[in-house]
Write a protein that holds these residues in place. Structure first.
Motif, PDB file in Angstrom:
ATOM      1  N   ASP A 136      36.539 110.090-109.992  1.00  0.00           N
ATOM      2  CA  ASP A 136      37.099 111.364-110.471  1.00  0.00           C
ATOM      3  C   ASP A 136      38.286 111.804-109.623  1.00  0.00           C
ATOM      4  O   ASP A 136      38.603 112.988-109.571  1.00  0.00           O
ATOM      5  N   ASN A 137      38.903 110.845-108.931  1.00  0.00           N
ATOM      6  CA  ASN A 137      40.102 111.151-108.153  1.00  0.00           C
ATOM      7  C   ASN A 137      39.841 112.199-107.070  1.00  0.00           C
ATOM      8  O   ASN A 137      40.721 112.982-106.712  1.00  0.00           O
ATOM      9  N   LEU A 138      38.623 112.263-106.577  1.00  0.00           N
ATOM     10  CA  LEU A 138      38.265 113.242-105.550  1.00  0.00           C
ATOM     11  C   LEU A 138      38.474 112.635-104.167  1.00  0.00           C
ATOM     12  O   LEU A 138      37.922 111.590-103.849  1.00  0.00           O
ATOM     13  N   HIS A 139      39.287 113.290-103.368  1.00  0.00           N
ATOM     14  CA  HIS A 139      39.546 112.810-102.011  1.00  0.00           C
ATOM     15  C   HIS A 139      38.637 113.529-101.016  1.00  0.00           C
ATOM     16  O   HIS A 139      38.489 114.754-101.085  1.00  0.00           O
ATOM     17  N   VAL A 140      38.049 112.767-100.115  1.00  0.00           N
ATOM     18  CA  VAL A 140      37.161 113.328 -99.092  1.00  0.00           C
ATOM     19  C   VAL A 140      37.508 112.698 -97.743  1.00  0.00           C
ATOM     20  O   VAL A 140      38.329 111.783 -97.668  1.00  0.00           O
ATOM     21  N   ALA A 141      36.890 113.196 -96.693  1.00  0.00           N
ATOM     22  CA  ALA A 141      37.056 112.610 -95.356  1.00  0.00           C
ATOM     23  C   ALA A 141      35.725 111.987 -94.942  1.00  0.00           C
ATOM     24  O   ALA A 141      34.660 112.557 -95.201  1.00  0.00           O
ATOM     25  N   LEU A 150      29.937 102.383-101.698  1.00  0.00           N
ATOM     26  CA  LEU A 150      30.843 103.349-102.318  1.00  0.00           C
ATOM     27  C   LEU A 150      31.893 103.820-101.312  1.00  0.00           C
ATOM     28  O   LEU A 150      33.078 103.926-101.624  1.00  0.00           O
ATOM     29  N   LEU A 151      31.449 104.080-100.077  1.00  0.00           N
ATOM     30  CA  LEU A 151      32.380 104.519 -99.028  1.00  0.00           C
ATOM     31  C   LEU A 151      33.318 103.393 -98.616  1.00  0.00           C
ATOM     32  O   LEU A 151      34.499 103.624 -98.325  1.00  0.00           O
ATOM     33  N   GLU A 152      32.790 102.183 -98.600  1.00  0.00           N
ATOM     34  CA  GLU A 152      33.609 101.027 -98.242  1.00  0.00           C
ATOM     35  C   GLU A 152      34.756 100.865 -99.247  1.00  0.00           C
ATOM     36  O   GLU A 152      35.918 100.685 -98.879  1.00  0.00           O
ATOM     37  N   LYS A 153      34.411 100.991-100.520  1.00  0.00           N
ATOM     38  CA  LYS A 153      35.422 100.880-101.573  1.00  0.00           C
ATOM     39  C   LYS A 153      36.406 102.058-101.503  1.00  0.00           C
ATOM     40  O   LYS A 153      37.616 101.886-101.650  1.00  0.00           O
ATOM     41  N   ALA A 154      35.872 103.244-101.277  1.00  0.00           N
ATOM     42  CA  ALA A 154      36.704 104.460-101.281  1.00  0.00           C
ATOM     43  C   ALA A 154      37.717 104.498-100.139  1.00  0.00           C
ATOM     44  O   ALA A 154      38.732 105.195-100.220  1.00  0.00           O
ATOM     45  N   THR A 155      37.423 103.768 -99.054  1.00  0.00           N
ATOM     46  CA  THR A 155      38.328 103.758 -97.889  1.00  0.00           C
ATOM     47  C   THR A 155      39.117 102.453 -97.796  1.00  0.00           C
ATOM     48  O   THR A 155      39.775 102.207 -96.783  1.00  0.00           O
TER      49      THR A 155
END
Length: 344
Positions: free
Chosen positions: A66-71, A37-42
């Motif tokens: 859900d279009n949520l941006h995180v670090a 999930l993190l790999e895809k999100a970044t």
């Protein structure tokens, strides 16, 4: 945990991920987020998503469902030190909840790499705002005082309200993060320790040049006053717009404390060394008051430094009401008069 993050209730956000129990002093359950999930999100940790770099890896911007941006902080934990810092940070942040401390959302692991997921701080770090391309142009005098006050509030929570008390040990402008409204939050707890740790005075010397208190550097003596010293250095950065250590020549460096100290206590010289960006937006009386606080914080003798609570109370009257202080600013003209409580 009922805590709001960018308008989303954290409990529902965390409910999407596998919740596992990590070893934690208070047994807090921390959400485990799948690596894929993190790999895809970044975008496979693409360099265009890098927000910053640390000792053991980079921090990436990530876009979750859900279009949520995180670090996402990516840590190479092949070394024992990196693994220890990861565990320390997750352990501490899972039990710390305060508006001026960055919010931990979860963690992940993949081979020797560990990941810590935080709320995204849109305006990145104070270091980038002050010393990056904009050179502090987004930070007015009042905004800088607000950032100082927010930072003091975060530190006071660690020192006075956590049980046992927490010493951050690596407070610096790059570890003070700013959200979309420039609210400041403390981050990077990899080196933090709890006061009363049996090995507190046998710790490997850690920290960042320019921010490390002299007694810790020379004798390895660490107390909450070490954080107060680092806070004083950050306050000088906010006032002067200078880095904590500047190169004079290839083999020569000068600390902001050594350079500024003689001029901070001279009212005729002080206005001349202030960051030009804020010169026209500040009240001189307030400048003298903040400089006096900074001078106390960076005293070589720790017992002469104030407690962070005292610093906090001296800053509150200098920050406008709408930014979290008690200063009432007239609609036009210079800021209203205010005084520092006596005894500081």
């Amino acid at each position: 945990m009922k805590s709001y993050f960018n308008g989303v209730v954290l409990s529902s956000f965390l409910g999407k991920f596998t919740s596992v129990r990590m070893v934690s002093k208070k047994g807090s359950a921390i959400s485990f987020i799948e690596y894929k999930l993190l790999e895809k999100a970044t975008d496979s940790f693409h360099e265009s998503n890098i927000l910053g770099e640390g000792g053991f890896g980079c921090v990436y911007k990530a876009k979750l469902d859900d279009n949520l941006h995180v670090a996402v902080k990516k840590l190479d934990c092949a070394t024992q030190d990196a693994g220890r810092e990861f565990e320390n940070e997750v352990d501490l942040l899972s039990n710390i909840h305060h508006p001026n401390v960055v919010c931990l959302l979860g963690y992940s692991a993949h081979d020797d790499t560990r990941f810590i997921v935080y709320e995204l701080m849109e305006n990145r770090s104070l270091d980038i705002q002050l010393h990056g391309p904009s050179h502090g142009s987004a930070l007015t005098w009042h905004m800088r005082m607000k950032i100082a006050l927010d930072t003091a509030r975060g530190l006071e929570y660690l020192h006075e309200h956590c049980n046992p008390a927490v010493i951050h040990r690596d407070l610096k402008s790059s570890n003070i993060l700013l959200d979309s409204k420039f609210n400041a939050k403390l981050s990077d707890f990899g080196l933090a320790i709890t006061d009363g740790s049996q090995n507190k005075n046998n710790l490997k010397l850690s920290g960042t040049l320019g921010y490390v208190a002299p007694e810790y550097l020379l004798d390895g003596k660490l107390t909450d006053k070490s954080d107060v010293y680092a806070f004083g250095v950050v306050l000088l950065e906010l006032l002067l717009g200078r880095r904590p250590v500047e190169k004079l020549a290839p083999a020569q460096c000068q600390s902001i404390v050594t350079w500024a100290m003689p001029q901070l206590t001279d009212r005729s010289k002080l206005p001349n060394i202030v960051d030009p960006v804020i010169k026209s937006t500040m009240d001189l009386k307030h400048l003298y008051q903040v400089a006096a606080v900074a001078v106390l914080c960076v005293q070589p003798e720790p017992s002469y430094r104030p407690l962070i609570t005292d610093v906090l109370h001296s800053l509150i009257p200098l920050v406008p009401v709408e930014l979290g202080g008690t200063l009432r600013v007239a609609p036009s003209g210079p800021p209203a008069d205010s005084t520092i409580p006596s005894g500081h």
